[in-house]
Write a protein that holds these residues in place. Structure first.
Motif, mmCIF file in Angstrom:
data_model
loop_
_atom_site.group_PDB
_atom_site.id
_atom_site.type_symbol
_atom_site.label_atom_id
_atom_site.label_comp_id
_atom_site.label_asym_id
_atom_site.label_seq_id
_atom_site.Cartn_x
_atom_site.Cartn_y
_atom_site.Cartn_z
ATOM 1 N N ALA A 124 21.075 27.498 -0.988
ATOM 2 C CA ALA A 124 20.310 28.532 -0.285
ATOM 3 C C ALA A 124 20.752 28.683 1.164
ATOM 4 O O ALA A 124 21.060 27.704 1.848
ATOM 5 N N ALA A 125 20.778 29.942 1.624
ATOM 6 C CA ALA A 125 21.020 30.286 3.026
ATOM 7 C C ALA A 125 20.173 31.514 3.333
ATOM 8 O O ALA A 125 20.309 32.538 2.662
ATOM 9 N N LEU A 126 19.299 31.418 4.324
ATOM 10 C CA LEU A 126 18.399 32.522 4.644
ATOM 11 C C LEU A 126 19.171 33.760 5.095
ATOM 12 O O LEU A 126 20.181 33.647 5.801
ATOM 13 N N PRO A 127 18.692 34.950 4.725
ATOM 14 C CA PRO A 127 19.282 36.175 5.289
ATOM 15 C C PRO A 127 19.041 36.239 6.790
ATOM 16 O O PRO A 127 18.167 35.554 7.333
ATOM 17 N N ALA A 128 19.805 37.061 7.456
ATOM 18 C CA ALA A 128 19.566 37.366 8.866
ATOM 19 C C ALA A 128 18.651 38.578 8.952
ATOM 20 O O ALA A 128 18.652 39.439 8.068
ATOM 21 N N ARG A 129 17.859 38.646 10.039
ATOM 22 C CA ARG A 129 17.084 39.860 10.255
ATOM 23 C C ARG A 129 18.045 41.057 10.324
ATOM 24 O O ARG A 129 19.073 41.004 10.975
ATOM 25 N N GLY A 130 17.681 42.118 9.636
ATOM 26 C CA GLY A 130 18.510 43.315 9.615
ATOM 27 C C GLY A 130 19.367 43.452 8.378
ATOM 28 O O GLY A 130 19.868 44.547 8.104
ATOM 29 N N ASP A 131 19.566 42.377 7.608
ATOM 30 C CA ASP A 131 20.340 42.488 6.367
ATOM 31 C C ASP A 131 19.616 43.413 5.392
ATOM 32 O O ASP A 131 18.385 43.414 5.296
ATOM 33 N N PRO A 187 8.306 41.081 -7.252
ATOM 34 C CA PRO A 187 7.712 39.828 -7.716
ATOM 35 C C PRO A 187 6.830 39.966 -8.958
ATOM 36 O O PRO A 187 6.612 38.984 -9.667
ATOM 37 N N GLU A 188 6.323 41.162 -9.226
ATOM 38 C CA GLU A 188 5.464 41.351 -10.397
ATOM 39 C C GLU A 188 6.152 42.131 -11.506
ATOM 40 O O GLU A 188 6.174 41.699 -12.654
ATOM 41 N N THR A 189 6.729 43.276 -11.180
ATOM 42 C CA THR A 189 7.277 44.158 -12.210
ATOM 43 C C THR A 189 8.714 43.827 -12.601
ATOM 44 O O THR A 189 9.190 44.286 -13.642
ATOM 45 N N ARG A 190 9.424 43.091 -11.747
ATOM 46 C CA ARG A 190 10.829 42.738 -11.937
ATOM 47 C C ARG A 190 11.754 43.949 -11.857
ATOM 48 O O ARG A 190 12.924 43.878 -12.258
ATOM 49 N N ILE A 191 11.262 45.059 -11.319
ATOM 50 C CA ILE A 191 12.102 46.221 -11.057
ATOM 51 C C ILE A 191 12.908 45.964 -9.793
ATOM 52 O O ILE A 191 12.436 45.350 -8.848
ATOM 53 N N ASP A 192 14.154 46.456 -9.775
ATOM 54 C CA ASP A 192 15.010 46.290 -8.590
ATOM 55 C C ASP A 192 14.524 47.167 -7.441
ATOM 56 O O ASP A 192 14.246 48.356 -7.622
ATOM 57 N N TYR A 193 14.426 46.568 -6.244
ATOM 58 C CA TYR A 193 14.134 47.284 -5.005
ATOM 59 C C TYR A 193 15.262 46.987 -4.026
ATOM 60 O O TYR A 193 15.969 45.988 -4.158
ATOM 61 N N ILE A 194 15.412 47.859 -3.021
ATOM 62 C CA ILE A 194 16.345 47.598 -1.937
ATOM 63 C C ILE A 194 15.630 47.867 -0.617
ATOM 64 O O ILE A 194 15.052 48.942 -0.426
ATOM 65 N N LYS A 195 15.633 46.872 0.276
ATOM 66 C CA LYS A 195 14.909 46.958 1.547
ATOM 67 C C LYS A 195 15.694 46.195 2.611
ATOM 68 O O LYS A 195 16.671 45.516 2.336
ATOM 69 N N ARG A 196 15.186 46.286 3.845
ATOM 70 C CA ARG A 196 15.806 45.577 4.955
ATOM 71 C C ARG A 196 14.949 44.381 5.352
ATOM 72 O O ARG A 196 13.717 44.465 5.370
ATOM 73 N N VAL A 197 15.605 43.268 5.680
ATOM 74 C CA VAL A 197 14.895 42.065 6.129
ATOM 75 C C VAL A 197 14.415 42.281 7.562
ATOM 76 O O VAL A 197 15.222 42.489 8.471
ATOM 77 N N ILE A 198 13.105 42.215 7.760
ATOM 78 C CA ILE A 198 12.493 42.392 9.071
ATOM 79 C C ILE A 198 11.923 41.077 9.598
ATOM 80 O O ILE A 198 12.094 40.746 10.771
ATOM 81 N N GLY A 199 11.261 40.329 8.736
ATOM 82 C CA GLY A 199 10.626 39.081 9.156
ATOM 83 C C GLY A 199 11.114 37.886 8.364
ATOM 84 O O GLY A 199 11.271 37.957 7.137
ATOM 85 N N LEU A 200 11.354 36.773 9.066
ATOM 86 C CA LEU A 200 11.772 35.509 8.465
ATOM 87 C C LEU A 200 10.580 34.564 8.370
ATOM 88 O O LEU A 200 9.527 34.818 8.966
ATOM 89 N N PRO A 201 10.711 33.461 7.626
ATOM 90 C CA PRO A 201 9.596 32.509 7.532
ATOM 91 C C PRO A 201 9.099 32.080 8.910
ATOM 92 O O PRO A 201 9.885 31.729 9.794
ATOM 93 N N GLY A 202 7.774 32.146 9.102
ATOM 94 C CA GLY A 202 7.159 31.764 10.377
ATOM 95 C C GLY A 202 6.957 32.909 11.337
ATOM 96 O O GLY A 202 6.206 32.784 12.317
ATOM 97 N N ASP A 203 7.613 34.059 11.122
ATOM 98 C CA ASP A 203 7.431 35.223 11.987
ATOM 99 C C ASP A 203 6.043 35.823 11.792
ATOM 100 O O ASP A 203 5.484 35.795 10.686
ATOM 101 N N THR A 204 5.515 36.401 12.864
ATOM 102 C CA THR A 204 4.290 37.192 12.779
ATOM 103 C C THR A 204 4.671 38.659 12.937
ATOM 104 O O THR A 204 5.288 39.043 13.929
ATOM 105 N N ILE A 205 4.310 39.462 11.931
ATOM 106 C CA ILE A 205 4.702 40.869 11.867
ATOM 107 C C ILE A 205 3.476 41.752 12.067
ATOM 108 O O ILE A 205 2.426 41.529 11.470
#
Length: 282
Positions: free
Chosen positions: A82-89, A96-114
């Motif tokens: 494992a290697a965490l993504p960078a913000r902005g990737d 997590p529920e439907t298993r349908i593919d989504y595409i989004k941008r990483v905004i917050g990492l573990p521990g961030d407050t959004i």
């Protein structure tokens, strides 16, 4: 059994084995190295358009159940290497529920407050840098605006009388320096105000670049959103490059239309965000 029959059966057996090896090789590349991905909506506009075809790499963040092609693997916790993504990737994930593919941008990492207030993004109590850009003009075609898009309100005509979208663009720069363009359709959208919420361990907060037209971590799963931060193991890979893009005019029975439908200037577009060296780094 004659020698001819034995030879024929051996040839068929070899053909079946060869096909099986090829299929396993393709499946392995799909699951472990890279795979194609089709953009079916406007949620990642202006960077990605409905009709874009991408290459998604599978190895940058390690592998999990979501790496497997065709959603065949049972859900398990954790990742290998494992290697965490960078913000902005830009990442592809299994819902997590439907298993349908989504595409989004990483905004917050573990521990961030959004948090969002009036459409402005706040990370760890600090407003993200926002710069208003000139209106972006994009030609309208059968693929754009996409289905169920709210961007039709920006339809107009250019000086030559051609139908275009004139889109309001805001450039954001995240902590760490990733900078990219977003669409802000103005006030009055439910997703303009959100949180604050702290991203749990081993989770990511994801958003679409079309901020008022994206079912992402701000949106409940009952409304086709991601229902909050997403488990890290749900990430399938990182979007790398646009391989080609079509305007929706191609017909399967007309090979010539496969070429005339290609959008110029899209192939080869790098999807890794620019990095602003003057931004605060964490």
């Amino acid at each position: 059994m004659t020698k001819a029959q034995s030879k024929d059966e051996g040839s068929w057996g070899k053909l079946v084995r060869d096909i099986a090896v090829i299929l396993l090789l393709v499946l392995g590349i799909h699951s472990c190295v890279a795979k194609p991905f089709y953009i079916p909506s406007d949620s990642m506009m202006p960077v990605l358009r409905n009709g874009d075809r991408l290459i998604v790499s599978k190895y940058p963040y390690g592998w999990s159940y979501a790496s497997a092609s065709f959603h065949l693997a049972p859900r398990t916790e954790g990742r290998w290497f494992a290697a965490l993504p960078a913000r902005g990737d830009i990442v592809v994930l299994e819902h997590p529920e439907t298993r349908i593919d989504y595409i989004k941008r990483v905004i917050g990492l573990p521990g961030d407050t959004i948090e969002l207030r009036g459409g402005a993004l706040i990370i760890n109590g600090k407003p993200v840098k926002r710069e208003i850009q000139p209106m972006l003009s994009i030609p309208i075609d059968p693929n754009l605006p996409g289905p169920d898009s709210g961007l039709g309100r920006f339809a107009t005509r250019d000086a030559a009388g051609r139908p275009v979208l004139e889109l309001p663009i805001v450039r954001e720069t995240l902590p760490g320096g990733a900078t990219f363009d977003t669409i802000d359709m103005g006030p009055g959208y439910v997703t303009d105000d959100f949180g604050p919420i702290k991203v749990p361990a081993d989770h990511l907060f994801l958003m679409g670049d079309n901020r008022d037209g994206s079912a992402d971590s701000r949106v409940p799963s009952s409304m086709k959103g991601l229902g909050g931060p997403v488990p890290f193991e749900a990430i399938a890979g990182r979007a790398e490059i646009i391989s080609f893009s079509t305007d929706g005019t191609a017909k399967w029975y007309n090979p010539l239309s496969w070429f005339t439908a290609l959008r110029s200037g899209r192939a080869g577009t790098n999807l890794r965000p620019e990095r602003d060296g003057s931004a605060n780094r964490e």
